[in-house]
Design a protein around this motif. Structure first.
Motif, PDB file in Angstrom:
ATOM      1  N   ALA A 148       0.832  -1.200   0.000  1.00 42.06           N
ATOM      2  CA  ALA A 148       0.000   0.000   0.000  1.00 42.06           C
ATOM      3  C   ALA A 148       0.866   1.250   0.000  1.00 42.06           C
ATOM      4  O   ALA A 148       2.016   1.243   0.430  1.00 42.06           O
ATOM      5  CB  ALA A 148      -0.927  -0.010   1.206  1.00 42.06           C
ATOM      6  N   GLU A 149       0.282   2.317  -0.487  1.00 42.80           N
ATOM      7  CA  GLU A 149       0.941   3.620  -0.509  1.00 42.80           C
ATOM      8  C   GLU A 149       0.357   4.477   0.605  1.00 42.80           C
ATOM      9  O   GLU A 149      -0.765   4.287   1.048  1.00 42.80           O
ATOM     10  CB  GLU A 149       0.710   4.283  -1.869  1.00 42.80           C
ATOM     11  N   TYR A 150       1.138   5.430   1.091  1.00 41.52           N
ATOM     12  CA  TYR A 150       0.663   6.347   2.117  1.00 41.52           C
ATOM     13  C   TYR A 150      -0.093   7.486   1.432  1.00 41.52           C
ATOM     14  O   TYR A 150       0.515   8.407   0.901  1.00 41.52           O
ATOM     15  CB  TYR A 150       1.842   6.886   2.911  1.00 41.52           C
ATOM     16  N   SER A 151      -1.410   7.416   1.446  1.00 44.54           N
ATOM     17  CA  SER A 151      -2.186   8.370   0.657  1.00 44.54           C
ATOM     18  C   SER A 151      -3.235   9.115   1.460  1.00 44.54           C
ATOM     19  O   SER A 151      -4.036   9.852   0.896  1.00 44.54           O
ATOM     20  CB  SER A 151      -2.868   7.645  -0.511  1.00 44.54           C
ATOM     21  N   ARG A 152      -3.250   8.941   2.784  1.00 46.77           N
ATOM     22  CA  ARG A 152      -4.228   9.668   3.590  1.00 46.77           C
ATOM     23  C   ARG A 152      -3.953  11.172   3.540  1.00 46.77           C
ATOM     24  O   ARG A 152      -2.807  11.604   3.651  1.00 46.77           O
ATOM     25  CB  ARG A 152      -4.197   9.187   5.041  1.00 46.77           C
ATOM     26  N   THR A 153      -5.027  11.942   3.387  1.00 50.75           N
ATOM     27  CA  THR A 153      -4.894  13.404   3.366  1.00 50.75           C
ATOM     28  C   THR A 153      -5.508  14.064   4.587  1.00 50.75           C
ATOM     29  O   THR A 153      -5.117  15.178   4.945  1.00 50.75           O
ATOM     30  CB  THR A 153      -5.561  13.984   2.112  1.00 50.75           C
ATOM     31  N   GLY A 154      -6.485  13.430   5.221  1.00 51.14           N
ATOM     32  CA  GLY A 154      -7.138  14.033   6.372  1.00 51.14           C
ATOM     33  C   GLY A 154      -8.442  13.338   6.686  1.00 51.14           C
ATOM     34  O   GLY A 154      -8.613  12.145   6.404  1.00 51.14           O
ATOM     35  N   PHE A 155      -9.381  14.092   7.237  1.00 50.57           N
ATOM     36  CA  PHE A 155     -10.671  13.499   7.609  1.00 50.57           C
ATOM     37  C   PHE A 155     -11.737  14.583   7.624  1.00 50.57           C
ATOM     38  O   PHE A 155     -11.455  15.777   7.783  1.00 50.57           O
ATOM     39  CB  PHE A 155     -10.585  12.837   8.982  1.00 50.57           C
ATOM     40  N   ALA A 156     -12.974  14.139   7.463  1.00 50.52           N
ATOM     41  CA  ALA A 156     -14.137  15.017   7.584  1.00 50.52           C
ATOM     42  C   ALA A 156     -15.036  14.472   8.678  1.00 50.52           C
ATOM     43  O   ALA A 156     -15.338  13.269   8.700  1.00 50.52           O
ATOM     44  CB  ALA A 156     -14.907  15.092   6.269  1.00 50.52           C
ATOM     45  N   VAL A 157     -15.438  15.338   9.611  1.00 46.55           N
ATOM     46  CA  VAL A 157     -16.436  14.973  10.610  1.00 46.55           C
ATOM     47  C   VAL A 157     -17.796  15.406  10.083  1.00 46.55           C
ATOM     48  O   VAL A 157     -18.014  16.591   9.807  1.00 46.55           O
ATOM     49  CB  VAL A 157     -16.143  15.624  11.973  1.00 46.55           C
ATOM     50  N   VAL A 158     -18.692  14.447   9.924  1.00 50.05           N
ATOM     51  CA  VAL A 158     -19.993  14.688   9.297  1.00 50.05           C
ATOM     52  C   VAL A 158     -21.090  14.609  10.341  1.00 50.05           C
ATOM     53  O   VAL A 158     -21.175  13.628  11.099  1.00 50.05           O
ATOM     54  CB  VAL A 158     -20.258  13.658   8.174  1.00 50.05           C
ATOM     55  N   ASP A 159     -21.925  15.637  10.416  1.00 51.47           N
ATOM     56  CA  ASP A 159     -23.124  15.597  11.241  1.00 51.47           C
ATOM     57  C   ASP A 159     -24.204  14.878  10.443  1.00 51.47           C
ATOM     58  O   ASP A 159     -24.674  15.378   9.407  1.00 51.47           O
ATOM     59  CB  ASP A 159     -23.573  17.013  11.591  1.00 51.47           C
ATOM     60  N   LEU A 160     -24.597  13.698  10.901  1.00 49.93           N
ATOM     61  CA  LEU A 160     -25.480  12.865  10.082  1.00 49.93           C
ATOM     62  C   LEU A 160     -26.891  13.432   9.926  1.00 49.93           C
ATOM     63  O   LEU A 160     -27.460  13.362   8.830  1.00 49.93           O
ATOM     64  CB  LEU A 160     -25.521  11.436  10.649  1.00 49.93           C
ATOM     65  N   PRO A 161     -27.522  13.995  10.950  1.00 54.14           N
ATOM     66  CA  PRO A 161     -28.867  14.541  10.720  1.00 54.14           C
ATOM     67  C   PRO A 161     -28.909  15.652   9.686  1.00 54.14           C
ATOM     68  O   PRO A 161     -29.838  15.737   8.873  1.00 54.14           O
ATOM     69  CB  PRO A 161     -29.280  15.035  12.103  1.00 54.14           C
ATOM     70  N   SER A 162     -27.900  16.539   9.696  1.00 51.46           N
ATOM     71  CA  SER A 162     -27.930  17.687   8.785  1.00 51.46           C
ATOM     72  C   SER A 162     -27.132  17.465   7.505  1.00 51.46           C
ATOM     73  O   SER A 162     -27.370  18.142   6.493  1.00 51.46           O
ATOM     74  CB  SER A 162     -27.391  18.931   9.496  1.00 51.46           C
ATOM     75  N   GLY A 163     -26.158  16.571   7.546  1.00 54.55           N
ATOM     76  CA  GLY A 163     -25.275  16.375   6.404  1.00 54.55           C
ATOM     77  C   GLY A 163     -24.119  17.356   6.351  1.00 54.55           C
ATOM     78  O   GLY A 163     -23.282  17.281   5.447  1.00 54.55           O
ATOM     79  N   ALA A 164     -24.041  18.280   7.314  1.00 54.58           N
ATOM     80  CA  ALA A 164     -22.942  19.254   7.343  1.00 54.58           C
ATOM     81  C   ALA A 164     -21.644  18.557   7.716  1.00 54.58           C
ATOM     82  O   ALA A 164     -21.630  17.627   8.533  1.00 54.58           O
ATOM     83  CB  ALA A 164     -23.250  20.363   8.339  1.00 54.58           C
ATOM     84  N   SER A 165     -20.532  19.000   7.141  1.00 55.28           N
ATOM     85  CA  SER A 165     -19.246  18.386   7.425  1.00 55.28           C
ATOM     86  C   SER A 165     -18.149  19.432   7.435  1.00 55.28           C
ATOM     87  O   SER A 165     -18.297  20.512   6.854  1.00 55.28           O
ATOM     88  CB  SER A 165     -18.916  17.308   6.390  1.00 55.28           C
ATOM     89  N   GLN A 166     -17.049  19.097   8.091  1.00 54.26           N
ATOM     90  CA  GLN A 166     -15.879  19.963   8.132  1.00 54.26           C
ATOM     91  C   GLN A 166     -14.647  19.101   7.984  1.00 54.26           C
ATOM     92  O   GLN A 166     -14.466  18.122   8.719  1.00 54.26           O
ATOM     93  CB  GLN A 166     -15.832  20.762   9.438  1.00 54.26           C
ATOM     94  N   TRP A 167     -13.784  19.470   7.037  1.00 57.30           N
ATOM     95  CA  TRP A 167     -12.599  18.668   6.722  1.00 57.30           C
ATOM     96  C   TRP A 167     -11.366  19.268   7.386  1.00 57.30           C
ATOM     97  O   TRP A 167     -11.219  20.489   7.481  1.00 57.30           O
ATOM     98  CB  TRP A 167     -12.399  18.610   5.210  1.00 57.30           C
ATOM     99  N   HIS A 168     -10.452  18.365   7.832  1.00 55.66           N
ATOM    100  CA  HIS A 168      -9.197  18.782   8.446  1.00 55.66           C
ATOM    101  C   HIS A 168      -8.068  17.922   7.882  1.00 55.66           C
ATOM    102  O   HIS A 168      -8.220  16.705   7.751  1.00 55.66           O
ATOM    103  CB  HIS A 168      -9.248  18.621   9.968  1.00 55.66           C
ATOM    104  N   PRO A 169      -6.935  18.537   7.566  1.00 53.78           N
ATOM    105  CA  PRO A 169      -5.815  17.740   7.051  1.00 53.78           C
ATOM    106  C   PRO A 169      -5.091  16.997   8.169  1.00 53.78           C
ATOM    107  O   PRO A 169      -4.855  17.538   9.243  1.00 53.78           O
ATOM    108  CB  PRO A 169      -4.903  18.799   6.433  1.00 53.78           C
ATOM    109  N   VAL A 170      -4.764  15.724   7.926  1.00 52.68           N
ATOM    110  CA  VAL A 170      -3.925  14.922   8.819  1.00 52.68           C
ATOM    111  C   VAL A 170      -3.141  13.958   7.940  1.00 52.68           C
ATOM    112  O   VAL A 170      -3.723  13.111   7.265  1.00 52.68           O
ATOM    113  CB  VAL A 170      -4.740  14.125   9.863  1.00 52.68           C
ATOM    114  N   ALA A 171      -1.833  14.090   7.955  1.00 55.23           N
ATOM    115  CA  ALA A 171      -0.987  13.240   7.119  1.00 55.23           C
ATOM    116  C   ALA A 171      -0.917  11.829   7.695  1.00 55.23           C
ATOM    117  O   ALA A 171      -1.139  11.611   8.889  1.00 55.23           O
ATOM    118  CB  ALA A 171       0.416  13.842   7.024  1.00 55.23           C
ATOM    119  N   PRO A 172      -0.579  10.832   6.878  1.00 61.80           N
ATOM    120  CA  PRO A 172      -0.427   9.462   7.377  1.00 61.80           C
ATOM    121  C   PRO A 172       0.855   9.299   8.161  1.00 61.80           C
ATOM    122  O   PRO A 172       1.766  10.133   8.092  1.00 61.80           O
ATOM    123  CB  PRO A 172      -0.397   8.631   6.090  1.00 61.80           C
ATOM    124  N   ASP A 173       0.919   8.208   8.908  1.00 64.33           N
ATOM    125  CA  ASP A 173       2.138   7.859   9.625  1.00 64.33           C
ATOM    126  C   ASP A 173       3.079   7.147   8.654  1.00 64.33           C
ATOM    127  O   ASP A 173       2.877   5.988   8.317  1.00 64.33           O
ATOM    128  CB  ASP A 173       1.793   6.944  10.806  1.00 64.33           C
TER     129      ASP A 173
END
Length: 407
Positions: free
Chosen positions: A219-244
């Motif tokens: 596998a390649e190290y390809s993670r860029t980050g994550f989004a926390v999604v509020d499921l009732p509304s569908g709103a989300s916010q993305w944050h960068p986090v590099a892989p280990d």
């Protein structure tokens, strides 16, 4: 039923103190196998006879005695020890096998490999598992009504809210950064979607490494980050986090890269394959010290983690006269509290019982395992499924990996 009604019912039905089993159970077990294999452990294929399916009553539970006092039993145990993979619902107490998946390696013209999952989802109306090849990742919310799903072509630009009873997606939520893995919070209200800039399930021949005297793509190290999604509304916010990138060898996609929620859902856990095994992060991605009762979390790649009441921590393998034994730890001190049967502790049923993979009696093959119900400090077990048989070190050819959720 509308999406809002679906989510509202899901949140209403799940217990406020319930902690769902982690959505990345298989990845964490695979990471553990990698570490064990790197220490020189090998496995052999062993055929095992299946036994008759049964619904186990609380009186069938063992009464072990070398650990904390046990509860009187577990209600609602649905066991099918003649079925592997399962056809009918497997459950114990509030914990349910909500889905399972198998993985096959699809070779590409350039000698790369894409490891493709096929999920089988529990239909809450029929109580049976149905194949659904549309999804590359599935996280089931508490209540067993809704699952967050990601399509097969990765990275995906959206995640779906799947009604498990109708098998229909009720809402698509955009994730423009590229979704590759998903986990649901303990209260069912949020999802964390790990994002990648290329397919995290692809193994690259150009990155090949020697494994058991044979070159294998990795596998390649390809993670860029994550989004926390509020499921009732569908709103989300993305944050960068590099892989280990300190991991010297990543044999399986997503191992050590997909994020999940902490026990109370207030933090995220960033899994690694080398120490420290778990990095805790706020929901904005900032790394923070581990909470007091989770500082020994997953030191051996153990999926079950902290018990529902927070007084015990699932530990790794321990030497004992049984063919396999695992330990339960004090989460504050990290010291052993008890030994019980089990090869890998997967999910807490309640404060004194767990679901585990365990090797069939008389077998030494860690891949020839079945789901069992074990008691903290107990030396016996109740079979829940038939044995799965895998023939290679790939994730699950001929086998299957579980996804648990609370009723």
């Amino acid at each position: 039923m509308t999406f809002d009604e679906l989510v509202r019912d899901t949140l209403h039905e799940q217990a406020a103190s319930a902690r769902p089993a982690p959505a990345d159970l298989a990845e964490r077990v695979l990471a553990r196998r990698v570490r064990r294999r790197n220490r020189g452990l090998t496995a052999a294929v062993v055929a095992v006879a299946a036994v008759t399916a049964a619904v186990i009553t609380p009186t069938a539970l063992d009464r072990g005695g070398n650990g904390p006092s046990e509860s009187s039993g577990v209600s609602g145990v649905e066991s099918h020890p003649s079925q592997s993979p399962p056809l009918d619902r497997i459950a114990a107490g509030d914990q349910v096998l909500a889905a399972y998946y198998s993985t096959r390696s699809v070779r590409q013209p350039d000698h790369d490999v894409i490891q493709t999952r096929t999920y089988h989802l529990l239909n809450p109306r029929t109580g049976r598992y149905t194949s659904d090849p549309r999804w590359s990742d599935v996280a089931v919310a508490p209540g067993l009504r809704t699952a967050v799903v990601i399509e097969q072509t990765l990275p995906a630009r959206r995640v779906g809210l799947l009604d498990l009873a109708t098998d229909q997606v009720t809402r698509w939520i955009p994730v423009p950064q590229g979704a590759g893995a998903v986990a649901v919070s303990p209260d069912g209200g949020k999802a964390v979607v790990t994002t990648y800039d290329q397919n995290p399930n692809r193994l690259f021949w150009a990155k090949r490494s020697m494994v058991n005297d044979t070159y294998q793509p990795r596998a390649e190290y390809s993670r860029t980050g994550f989004a926390v999604v509020d499921l009732p509304s569908g709103a989300s916010q993305w944050h960068p986090v590099a892989p280990d990138v300190s991991v010297p060898f990543e044999a399986f996609p997503r191992s050590g890269s997909a994020l999940l929620f902490s026990a109370d859902g207030s933090l995220l856990m960033d899994r690694r394959m080398t120490a420290p095994v778990t990095v805790f992060r706020r929901l904005d991605g900032t790394a923070v010290p581990a909470p007091g009762r989770e500082k020994y979390e997953d030191t051996e790649g153990v999926p079950a983690g902290l018990s529902p009441d927070g007084t015990l921590m699932a530990g790794g393998s321990a030497g004992h006269g049984w063919s396999t034994a695992t330990e339960v730890l004090d989460p504050v001190t990290g010291k052993r509290v008890a030994l019980q049967r089990g090869e890998v502790l997967l999910a807490w049923v309640d404060d004194r019982h767990l679901i585990a993979w365990d090797i069939m009696p008389g077998s030494t093959n860690e891949f020839g395992t079945r789901l069992v119900l074990v008691t903290v400090g107990g030396s016996k077990e109740v079979p829940l499924s038939g044995p799965r048989h895998t023939t290679t070190d790939e994730p699950s050819p001929g086998g299957w990996e579980p996804v648990f959720a609370h009723r």
